[in-house]
Design an enzyme around this catalytic site. Structure first.
Site, short mmCIF file in Angstrom:
data_model
loop_
_atom_site.label_atom_id
_atom_site.label_comp_id
_atom_site.label_asym_id
_atom_site.label_seq_id
_atom_site.Cartn_x
_atom_site.Cartn_y
_atom_site.Cartn_z
N GLU A 46 0.88 -1.16 0.00
CA GLU A 46 0.00 0.00 0.00
C GLU A 46 0.92 1.22 0.00
OE1 GLU A 46 -3.98 -0.32 2.08
OE2 GLU A 46 -3.00 1.26 3.25
N ASP A 57 -3.46 9.50 10.84
CA ASP A 57 -2.19 8.83 11.06
C ASP A 57 -1.55 9.28 12.37
OD1 ASP A 57 -2.00 7.16 8.82
OD2 ASP A 57 -1.46 8.87 7.56
#
Length: 279
Positions: A46, A57
């Site tokens: 990915e 994140d």
């Protein structure tokens, strides 16, 4: 359509996907690392087009994105990178992750056609696309344009997503469905553990024939085995692997060798390789 993950039968572990920011490590080193992943039998990379200040994140991936951005890596560089490595890969699939606002929106507006960008991505050799923070009002057009471009789509949902959202994500996944283990930031695990996702995985099966992959908070081989035990086809590891890259860069170690050891430490059906991961 690309086959991202395959489980051949009982006793086989889940497929393995690894998240990395393109440009961290630098692209010339990343090319060697990608070839190593292919040699090691990893199913999917990915690969993110780096973007700043992601609200989904944690600090490890945000630092990684900043290093990549400081090296001048953007969508054009990433697509050129994929085109350069794709002919040399035997097994590894590459799912491109691109943020809508940072990497895609301006291109679509410039061309007046979202399909133009998707055709360019498909032409690079990317096997699928996950669009981060795509506005809900644009999803239907995105799915239609991706089908026209022949570009498989990665969709996402949370365990806590409303049932209609989960059903839509499952129905529209043509690469794989990314079930985010919990609502929070990458690198953190669900309080109830990954095994508690079994019911959600079973419910999603009613709406898709595409693979279901689980990510967030997966760090160890035990985590990988737990995810496989709850019925998922694959596991996605992000922060733990990115932390290994960060450590190698900081210490001046060989990035590819260090990441190979990490891959072997988390891969099912391998002898244990000692490895300590950060978060």
């Amino acid at each position: 359509m690309a086959d991202f993950f395959s489980r051949t039968g009982p006793g086989e572990g889940p497929g393995l996907a690894l998240f990395l920011n393109a440009g961290d490590p630098p692209l010339d080193v990343l090319a060697d690392l990608v070839l190593m992943l292919d040699e090691e039998g990893v199913d999917c990379l990915e690969l993110a087009v780096p973007f700043p200040d992601s609200v989904t994140d944690g600090p490890v991936i945000r630092r990684s994105a900043r290093r990549a951005l400081d090296r001048g890596v953007g969508l054009d560089e990433v697509l050129a990178f994929i085109a350069s490595v794709r002919p040399r890969l035997r097994r590894l699939r590459i799912a491109l992750l691109a943020d809508w606002s940072h990497s895609l929106k301006h291109r679509d507006r410039a061309h007046g056609d979202p399909g133009h960008t998707l055709r360019t991505i498909a032409g690079s050799g990317a096997d699928g696309l996950l669009v981060h923070a795509l506005p809900p009002r644009l999803r239907a057009a995105h799915y239609a344009a991706a089908r026209e471009a022949g570009l498989p789509v990665v969709t996402t949902c949370y365990q806590q997503s409303p049932p209609p959202t989960m059903a839509e994500a499952a129905a529209e996944a043509t690469a794989y469905l990314y079930l985010v283990a919990h609502y929070g930031r990458s690198g953190t695990a669900p309080a109830t553990g990954h095994a508690a996702l079994a019911t959600t995985v079973a419910a999603l099966r009613a709406h898709t024939e595409s693979p279901i992959a689980i990510g967030f908070g997966v760090r160890t081989r035990q985590d990988v085995e737990t995810v496989g035990g709850c019925g998922a086809d694959a596991v996605i590891i992000g922060s733990a692997g990115v932390a290994r890259i960060e450590r190698s860069l900081a210490q001046g170690d060989d990035v590819v060798d260090g990441f190979r050891a990490f891959v072997r430490s988390v891969s099912p059906n391998r002898s244990i390789t000692p490895e300590t991961t950060g978060s």
